[in-house]
Write a protein that holds these residues in place. Sequence first.
Motif, PDB file in Angstrom:
ATOM      1  N   ASN A   1       0.828  -1.211   0.000  1.00 34.71           N
ATOM      2  CA  ASN A   1       0.000   0.000   0.000  1.00 34.71           C
ATOM      3  C   ASN A   1       0.858   1.256   0.000  1.00 34.71           C
ATOM      4  OD1 ASN A   1      -2.341  -1.574   0.018  1.00 34.71           O
ATOM      5  ND2 ASN A   1      -2.391  -1.639   2.261  1.00 34.71           N
ATOM      6  N   GLY A   2       1.961   1.215  -0.756  1.00 36.41           N
ATOM      7  CA  GLY A   2       2.825   2.373  -0.913  1.00 36.41           C
ATOM      8  C   GLY A   2       3.872   2.563   0.160  1.00 36.41           C
ATOM      9  N   THR A   3       3.856   1.739   1.200  1.00 36.58           N
ATOM     10  CA  THR A   3       4.829   1.856   2.289  1.00 36.58           C
ATOM     11  C   THR A   3       5.923   0.809   2.124  1.00 36.58           C
ATOM     12  OG1 THR A   3       3.128   2.654   3.811  1.00 36.58           O
ATOM     13  CG2 THR A   3       5.157   1.796   4.783  1.00 36.58           C
ATOM     14  N   PRO A   4       7.184   1.224   2.022  1.00 38.13           N
ATOM     15  CA  PRO A   4       8.272   0.245   1.875  1.00 38.13           C
ATOM     16  C   PRO A   4       8.327  -0.708   3.066  1.00 38.13           C
ATOM     17  CG  PRO A   4       9.042   2.456   1.339  1.00 38.13           C
ATOM     18  CD  PRO A   4       7.685   2.614   1.958  1.00 38.13           C
ATOM     19  N   VAL A   5       8.604  -1.968   2.785  1.00 41.33           N
ATOM     20  CA  VAL A   5       8.733  -2.965   3.841  1.00 41.33           C
ATOM     21  C   VAL A   5      10.031  -3.738   3.640  1.00 41.33           C
ATOM     22  CG1 VAL A   5       6.243  -3.212   4.156  1.00 41.33           C
ATOM     23  CG2 VAL A   5       7.440  -4.705   2.544  1.00 41.33           C
ATOM     24  N   THR A   6      10.587  -4.213   4.744  1.00 37.20           N
ATOM     25  CA  THR A   6      11.768  -5.075   4.707  1.00 37.20           C
ATOM     26  C   THR A   6      11.343  -6.431   5.254  1.00 37.20           C
ATOM     27  OG1 THR A   6      13.238  -3.188   5.080  1.00 37.20           O
ATOM     28  CG2 THR A   6      14.152  -5.387   5.465  1.00 37.20           C
ATOM     29  N   PRO A   7      11.038  -7.376   4.383  1.00 29.05           N
ATOM     30  CA  PRO A   7      10.507  -8.654   4.857  1.00 29.05           C
ATOM     31  C   PRO A   7      11.616  -9.582   5.329  1.00 29.05           C
ATOM     32  CG  PRO A   7      10.748  -8.732   2.496  1.00 29.05           C
ATOM     33  CD  PRO A   7      11.187  -7.341   2.922  1.00 29.05           C
TER      34      PRO A   7
ATOM     35  N   VAL B   1       0.462  -5.001  -3.160  1.00 31.57           N
ATOM     36  CA  VAL B   1       1.886  -5.275  -2.966  1.00 31.57           C
ATOM     37  C   VAL B   1       2.610  -4.932  -4.268  1.00 31.57           C
ATOM     38  CG1 VAL B   1       3.619  -7.038  -2.476  1.00 31.57           C
ATOM     39  CG2 VAL B   1       1.377  -7.135  -1.349  1.00 31.57           C
ATOM     40  N   GLU B   2       3.648  -4.124  -4.150  1.00 34.01           N
ATOM     41  CA  GLU B   2       4.434  -3.769  -5.328  1.00 34.01           C
ATOM     42  C   GLU B   2       5.886  -4.178  -5.097  1.00 34.01           C
ATOM     43  OE1 GLU B   2       2.648   0.078  -7.397  1.00 34.01           O
ATOM     44  OE2 GLU B   2       2.927   0.403  -5.234  1.00 34.01           O
ATOM     45  N   LEU B   3       6.450  -4.859  -6.059  1.00 34.30           N
ATOM     46  CA  LEU B   3       7.843  -5.273  -5.968  1.00 34.30           C
ATOM     47  C   LEU B   3       8.520  -5.077  -7.303  1.00 34.30           C
ATOM     48  CD1 LEU B   3       8.272  -9.025  -6.506  1.00 34.30           C
ATOM     49  CD2 LEU B   3       5.971  -8.181  -6.056  1.00 34.30           C
ATOM     50  N   GLU B   4       9.850  -5.002  -7.239  1.00 35.70           N
ATOM     51  CA  GLU B   4      10.623  -4.916  -8.468  1.00 35.70           C
ATOM     52  C   GLU B   4      11.749  -5.935  -8.410  1.00 35.70           C
ATOM     53  OE1 GLU B   4      13.067  -1.792 -11.358  1.00 35.70           O
ATOM     54  OE2 GLU B   4      12.059  -1.066  -9.550  1.00 35.70           O
ATOM     55  N   LEU B   5      11.806  -6.762  -9.454  1.00 32.44           N
ATOM     56  CA  LEU B   5      12.850  -7.770  -9.586  1.00 32.44           C
ATOM     57  C   LEU B   5      13.997  -7.192 -10.403  1.00 32.44           C
ATOM     58  CD1 LEU B   5      10.402 -10.629 -10.549  1.00 32.44           C
ATOM     59  CD2 LEU B   5      11.501 -10.354  -8.334  1.00 32.44           C
ATOM     60  N   PRO B   6      15.237  -7.466 -10.026  1.00 31.25           N
ATOM     61  CA  PRO B   6      16.375  -6.919 -10.763  1.00 31.25           C
ATOM     62  C   PRO B   6      16.543  -7.629 -12.109  1.00 31.25           C
ATOM     63  CG  PRO B   6      17.157  -8.402  -9.058  1.00 31.25           C
ATOM     64  CD  PRO B   6      15.667  -8.294  -8.877  1.00 31.25           C
ATOM     65  N   LEU B   7      16.648  -6.861 -13.179  1.00 28.81           N
ATOM     66  CA  LEU B   7      16.852  -7.404 -14.520  1.00 28.81           C
ATOM     67  C   LEU B   7      18.065  -6.728 -15.150  1.00 28.81           C
ATOM     68  CD1 LEU B   7      13.199  -7.516 -15.924  1.00 28.81           C
ATOM     69  CD2 LEU B   7      14.513  -9.387 -14.923  1.00 28.81           C
ATOM     70  N   ARG B   8      19.085  -7.508 -15.444  1.00 29.07           N
ATOM     71  CA  ARG B   8      20.275  -6.997 -16.106  1.00 29.07           C
ATOM     72  C   ARG B   8      20.755  -8.043 -17.098  1.00 29.07           C
ATOM     73  NH1 ARG B   8      24.660  -4.619 -12.032  1.00 29.07           N
ATOM     74  NH2 ARG B   8      25.399  -3.788 -14.016  1.00 29.07           N
ATOM     75  N   VAL B   9      21.412  -7.589 -18.155  1.00 28.39           N
ATOM     76  CA  VAL B   9      22.021  -8.522 -19.094  1.00 28.39           C
ATOM     77  C   VAL B   9      23.229  -9.166 -18.411  1.00 28.39           C
ATOM     78  CG1 VAL B   9      23.188  -8.793 -21.300  1.00 28.39           C
ATOM     79  CG2 VAL B   9      21.266  -7.194 -21.095  1.00 28.39           C
ATOM     80  N   GLN B  10      23.270 -10.487 -18.436  1.00 26.13           N
ATOM     81  CA  GLN B  10      24.360 -11.226 -17.793  1.00 26.13           C
ATOM     82  C   GLN B  10      25.078 -12.112 -18.804  1.00 26.13           C
ATOM     83  OE1 GLN B  10      21.677 -12.964 -14.670  1.00 26.13           O
ATOM     84  NE2 GLN B  10      23.357 -12.398 -13.310  1.00 26.13           N
ATOM     85  N   ARG B  11      26.390 -12.247 -18.609  1.00 26.43           N
ATOM     86  CA  ARG B  11      27.185 -13.230 -19.352  1.00 26.43           C
ATOM     87  C   ARG B  11      27.411 -14.417 -18.419  1.00 26.43           C
ATOM     88  NH1 ARG B  11      31.336 -10.093 -23.344  1.00 26.43           N
ATOM     89  NH2 ARG B  11      30.295  -8.067 -23.380  1.00 26.43           N
TER      90      ARG B  11
END
Length: 265
Positions: free
Chosen positions: A90-96, A115-125
């Motif tokens: 609900n817009g409040t950051p949480v540390t689970p 619940v809003e989350l962001e998964l890290p996406l980067r190009v990897q070798r």
Amino acid sequence: MLPTWAYAKSDDGLYVNMFVGSTINVGDVAGTPVEMVQETDYPWHGKVAITVNPKQSRRFALRLRVPDRKTSALYQSEPAVSGLVSLSVNGTPVTPRIERGYAVITREWRAGDRVELELPLRVQRVTGDERIEATRGKVALRYGPLVYNVERADQPRIDLAIGAAGLSPAWRGDLLGGVMTIVGEWNDGSRLTAIPQLRAHEPHRAAACRAADRGCVGRLRAGNRRGGAADRGSGDPARFSAVAGLDPGWRVGGVVVTVSDTGAT
């Protein structure tokens, strides 16, 4: 099958195993029916919004899978990617707290909680241990959970080494119904384009996606982390190879994208 892949229930709550845009009634959780709504274009971008809709307010644990793409000590990925970029309720950051690969949020849930989350996406070798003869001198490209190919439909030569310049994601709305490609340079300075490794249930559908010359696809003979056998193939030694374990396919734009995104156990 999607509901049973995406969610699982336990005595004290609900597991979110897959991130895919959907509306699914998961049945009773803590004694009340619960609807789960996901909004996301993952795996192209990492943001996911999940709306929890219990019919009656109830306290239970919501466990969100935190992808662990390091499936074996025999393979190294650069740059390293792990964890979550952000997580909020609900817009409040949480540390689970993290339990066995899941971020756990325990609270009284009410209809409309978001619940809003962001998964890290980067190009990897991804490279294999030098002791593995079959993959020595080879590299795989990965973006998020997806392993990528290079094909002659996108460049005249696929037998070159990758250049030292950086690799970056680039959206192609005109390709395969819209996919995130990886772009960079070969070591001769020419443009490199890689596309997700696709596995179509209907062979004629896959053939229609690209030009007749699809190039050759080399893939490691890597086993599924959970005990199954991975797909196998052969091809030009300079081709990129699929790595790590294979989870169930992810349906995107009419085809199923092979993923190597296995959850921690």
